[in-house]
Scaffold this motif. Structure first.
Motif, PDB file in Angstrom:
ATOM      1  N   PHE A 239      -6.681  53.910 -21.156  1.00  0.00           N
ATOM      2  CA  PHE A 239      -7.352  53.023 -20.419  1.00  0.00           C
ATOM      3  C   PHE A 239      -6.715  51.828 -20.239  1.00  0.00           C
ATOM      4  CE2 PHE A 239     -10.428  49.862 -19.262  1.00  0.00           C
ATOM      5  CZ  PHE A 239     -11.045  50.284 -18.054  1.00  0.00           C
ATOM      6  N   GLY A 240      -6.398  51.047 -21.278  1.00  0.00           N
ATOM      7  CA  GLY A 240      -5.498  49.762 -21.241  1.00  0.00           C
ATOM      8  C   GLY A 240      -4.343  50.027 -20.489  1.00  0.00           C
ATOM      9  N   GLU A 241      -3.513  50.961 -20.751  1.00  0.00           N
ATOM     10  CA  GLU A 241      -2.337  51.304 -19.854  1.00  0.00           C
ATOM     11  C   GLU A 241      -2.472  51.526 -18.523  1.00  0.00           C
ATOM     12  OE1 GLU A 241       1.778  52.421 -19.193  1.00  0.00           O
ATOM     13  OE2 GLU A 241       0.728  51.065 -20.896  1.00  0.00           O
ATOM     14  N   SER A 242      -3.304  52.291 -18.287  1.00  0.00           N
ATOM     15  CA  SER A 242      -3.881  52.790 -16.852  1.00  0.00           C
ATOM     16  C   SER A 242      -4.275  51.310 -16.174  1.00  0.00           C
ATOM     17  CB  SER A 242      -4.801  53.650 -16.721  1.00  0.00           C
ATOM     18  OG  SER A 242      -4.606  54.935 -17.312  1.00  0.00           O
ATOM     19  N   LEU A 243      -5.071  50.348 -16.741  1.00  0.00           N
ATOM     20  CA  LEU A 243      -5.645  49.190 -16.140  1.00  0.00           C
ATOM     21  C   LEU A 243      -4.147  48.434 -15.813  1.00  0.00           C
ATOM     22  CD1 LEU A 243      -8.138  47.224 -15.383  1.00  0.00           C
ATOM     23  CD2 LEU A 243      -7.851  46.438 -17.844  1.00  0.00           C
ATOM     24  N   ARG A 244      -3.319  48.216 -16.606  1.00  0.00           N
ATOM     25  CA  ARG A 244      -2.295  47.325 -16.549  1.00  0.00           C
ATOM     26  C   ARG A 244      -1.271  47.995 -15.452  1.00  0.00           C
ATOM     27  NH1 ARG A 244      -1.010  43.078 -19.963  1.00  0.00           N
ATOM     28  NH2 ARG A 244      -2.436  42.991 -21.559  1.00  0.00           N
ATOM     29  N   ASP A 245      -1.171  49.393 -15.336  1.00  0.00           N
ATOM     30  CA  ASP A 245      -0.029  49.686 -14.344  1.00  0.00           C
ATOM     31  C   ASP A 245      -0.744  50.268 -13.082  1.00  0.00           C
ATOM     32  OD1 ASP A 245      -1.515  52.264 -14.844  1.00  0.00           O
ATOM     33  OD2 ASP A 245       0.243  52.920 -16.106  1.00  0.00           O
ATOM     34  N   GLY A 246      -1.894  49.920 -12.903  1.00  0.00           N
ATOM     35  CA  GLY A 246      -2.754  49.975 -11.544  1.00  0.00           C
ATOM     36  C   GLY A 246      -2.939  51.477 -11.198  1.00  0.00           C
ATOM     37  N   SER A 247      -2.940  52.549 -12.272  1.00  0.00           N
ATOM     38  CA  SER A 247      -3.113  53.923 -12.074  1.00  0.00           C
ATOM     39  C   SER A 247      -4.667  54.395 -12.161  1.00  0.00           C
ATOM     40  CB  SER A 247      -2.403  54.744 -12.776  1.00  0.00           C
ATOM     41  OG  SER A 247      -2.587  54.511 -14.250  1.00  0.00           O
ATOM     42  N   LEU A 248      -5.593  53.502 -12.180  1.00  0.00           N
ATOM     43  CA  LEU A 248      -7.085  53.832 -12.301  1.00  0.00           C
ATOM     44  C   LEU A 248      -7.672  54.201 -11.046  1.00  0.00           C
ATOM     45  CD1 LEU A 248      -8.383  51.130 -14.960  1.00  0.00           C
ATOM     46  CD2 LEU A 248      -8.017  53.694 -15.256  1.00  0.00           C
ATOM     47  N   GLN A 249      -7.113  54.124  -9.943  1.00  0.00           N
ATOM     48  CA  GLN A 249      -7.479  54.726  -8.675  1.00  0.00           C
ATOM     49  C   GLN A 249      -8.726  53.543  -8.318  1.00  0.00           C
ATOM     50  OE1 GLN A 249      -7.127  57.825  -7.103  1.00  0.00           O
ATOM     51  NE2 GLN A 249      -5.357  58.339  -8.377  1.00  0.00           N
ATOM     52  N   LEU A 250      -8.553  52.279  -8.746  1.00  0.00           N
ATOM     53  CA  LEU A 250      -9.616  51.363  -8.324  1.00  0.00           C
ATOM     54  C   LEU A 250      -9.538  51.097  -6.906  1.00  0.00           C
ATOM     55  CD1 LEU A 250      -9.344  48.700 -11.067  1.00  0.00           C
ATOM     56  CD2 LEU A 250     -11.021  50.470 -10.721  1.00  0.00           C
ATOM     57  N   PRO A 251     -10.990  50.929  -6.109  1.00  0.00           N
ATOM     58  CA  PRO A 251     -10.643  50.421  -4.595  1.00  0.00           C
ATOM     59  C   PRO A 251      -9.977  49.295  -4.337  1.00  0.00           C
ATOM     60  CG  PRO A 251     -13.108  50.910  -5.378  1.00  0.00           C
ATOM     61  CD  PRO A 251     -12.036  50.653  -6.697  1.00  0.00           C
ATOM     62  N   PRO A 252      -9.337  49.353  -3.099  1.00  0.00           N
ATOM     63  CA  PRO A 252      -8.800  48.066  -2.666  1.00  0.00           C
ATOM     64  C   PRO A 252      -9.412  47.018  -2.657  1.00  0.00           C
ATOM     65  CG  PRO A 252      -9.201  49.453  -0.823  1.00  0.00           C
ATOM     66  CD  PRO A 252      -9.483  50.141  -2.113  1.00  0.00           C
ATOM     67  N   ASP A 253      -8.777  45.614  -2.558  1.00  0.00           N
ATOM     68  CA  ASP A 253      -9.422  44.469  -2.889  1.00  0.00           C
ATOM     69  C   ASP A 253     -10.465  44.426  -1.581  1.00  0.00           C
ATOM     70  OD1 ASP A 253      -7.889  43.743  -4.802  1.00  0.00           O
ATOM     71  OD2 ASP A 253      -6.819  41.987  -3.946  1.00  0.00           O
ATOM     72  N   THR A 254     -11.425  43.781  -1.866  1.00  0.00           N
ATOM     73  CA  THR A 254     -12.720  44.014  -0.785  1.00  0.00           C
ATOM     74  C   THR A 254     -13.284  42.480  -0.417  1.00  0.00           C
ATOM     75  OG1 THR A 254     -13.242  45.919  -1.582  1.00  0.00           O
ATOM     76  CG2 THR A 254     -14.766  44.763  -0.185  1.00  0.00           C
TER      77      THR A 254
END
Length: 410
Positions: A239-254
């Motif tokens: 999870f930490g790796e995905s959080l740092r490289d931006g692969s968590l599929q989080l929504p764009p800035d809102t």
């Protein structure tokens, strides 16, 4: 021949003769014969075993069944329908196998109480090694059968639904989860040195979890060494790796409603001071001598972060194995903790009447992302952007995002 040489040869000969005699006598000893293939006490399992007597009586009382298994009999039967095909064994000419319902009962009883294998073995009239095998196999089967339904990898719409929940219940916008670590106390593994020795002077595995506003586990990572801090566990997790490289599929800035002048803000996780400050991870302002504005921000962040502490409390109250010193191997402990987390979601979704995941439109050729093993990572130095984002959230909570009661708290 010299007399001294003759004497030495004679002594060597006598020693060899004695060794040969000892070896010959040891081979002549009768081998120990196993008295029983199955002990007579265990043969009475179908007549006097706890599952075939007490558990069947408990089915007549919903309240007592709930206290015994930490779930109702209807939920037990539903869980059995999902896990049963994975844990069913075939009867042989030598003996009958233990049925899937009894195997599930043994594993759930271990998770719900944390009793020793020997205690459960005597109660259910099975061998201690049998209990060990059942707990390992059934815990792994529970995780396999329920993880896709109860703890799927969140997608963009899932993160948006989580953020809406935090906004509605905890007045924290753009929050997609609270993150924290829990030390699961274990008996010191053999030849492990100080890897599992933590700051509480116990040995432990680390459960790192992300929890939503409904106290559901959305991401769990089990198996970190107890000596690692929460920040280190995050750094070395998938999870930490995905959080740092931006692969968590989080929504764009809102843009937050009512705060358009501040521009788009990222979706963030909230954690305590043990975690690093990242672009998508907020932590409190450090230090004691803080301005009132920063203390208000710390309070609002901690208020939203408490959901993960409460989730850990619910988890360890329901599955009391987590309140004891676990004596199994780290691999089995990891399976049991993951099974307890997914069972927590399985039971809680029924309480809050929540679907397993947010429906999303997805193309047929889209590949579902997964969290892979993470390599070791670098330092936790905060970037200028993350520092500025925390200041923006701080200003928001002290101005247009303020609630009427916060002035009386800080």
């Amino acid at each position: 021949m010299d007399a001294g040489v003759v004497a030495r040869v004679s002594r060597v000969t006598r020693v060899c003769a004695r060794l040969h005699l000892v070896y010959t006598l040891s081979r002549m000893r009768p081998c120990s014969v196993r008295r029983f293939w199955v002990h007579p006490i265990l043969r009475k399992r179908l007549q006097r075993g706890e599952y075939h007597l007490l558990v069947q009586e408990l089915r007549l009382d919903d309240r007592l069944f709930q206290r015994y298994f930490s779930m109702s009999k209807e939920v037990f039967d539903e869980l059995l329908g999902k896990v049963g095909p994975l844990i069913t064994k075939v009867d042989t000419h030598l003996r009958m196998s233990i049925g899937p319902a009894e195997r599930l009962a043994i594993c759930l009883r271990y998770l719900a109480t944390g009793d020793s294998y020997a205690t459960i073995a005597f109660s259910y009239r099975v061998g201690r090694s049998t209990v060990a095998v059942i707990v390992k196999e059934v815990a792994g089967a529970i995780w396999t059968a329920l993880v896709e339904e109860c703890m799927p990898v969140p997608q963009v719409e899932d993160w948006r639904a989580i953020a809406a929940g935090f906004q509605e219940r905890w007045e924290f916008p753009n929050c997609v989860g609270a993150i924290d670590g829990k030390h699961v106390v274990v008996q010191a593994p053999a030849n492990a040195g100080s890897l599992y020795f933590n700051y509480k002077s116990t040995h432990s595995l680390v459960l790192l979890a992300v929890v939503d506003a409904e106290y559901l586990f959305r991401v769990v990572d089990v198996g970190g060494f107890g000596r690692s801090s929460d920040s280190g566990s995050l750094r070395n997790s998938a999870f930490g790796e995905s959080l740092r490289d931006g692969s968590l599929q989080l929504p764009p800035d809102t843009v937050i409603a009512g705060s358009e002048r501040r521009g788009p803000l990222p979706h963030v996780f909230v954690g305590d001071e043990a975690f690093p400050l990242l672009d998508n991870l907020l932590r409190p302002f450090p230090g004691r001598h803080l301005t009132r504005e920063r203390r208000l921000f710390n309070y609002r962040l901690s208020r939203a972060r408490l959901v993960v502490e409460c989730a850990f409390g619910i988890l360890s109250t329901q599955w009391r194995m987590l309140r004891r010193v676990i004596t199994t191997s780290p691999e089995v402990t990891e399976l049991c903790v993951k099974a307890a987390c997914v069972l927590h979601n399985f039971l809680r979704r029924k309480t809050i009447d929540m679907p397993s995941r947010t429906p999303i439109a997805r193309s047929t050729d889209e590949v579902t992302p997964t969290l892979c093993d993470a390599p070791r990572m670098g330092s936790n130095n905060a970037t200028r952007r993350s520092i500025q984002q925390r200041e923006t959230f701080c200003s928001y909570f002290n101005e247009e995002g303020a609630v009427r009661w916060q002035a009386n708290v800080v």
